[in-house]
Design a protein around this motif. Sequence first.
Motif: not given
Length: 90
Positions: A12-14, A19-20, A50-52, A59-68
Amino acid sequence: MDTLKYIIIYLAAMSVVTFTLFGVDKHKAKAHKWRIPEKALLGLSLLGGFAGGFLGMEFFRHKTKHWYFYAVVIVSLVLWVGVIYKVVVG
């Protein structure tokens, strides 16, 4: 079972940290400032965030085009499920 509790707290902390940092990196990208290296974001996801990482991507629509990034999140999830299974079952 105390070990499982500590693993869940750790994950949870990670996830909060990861996420931040996805949010911070997105903000910096928009402002054309120094960015957080992709290795750091991927590493945090593997280390338990991994969850964050997944939530930050969506949420931020960030790095969503990078499959890796998705691949690392899935691999990390599988690895951590294995760790938790090993702790619970023994």
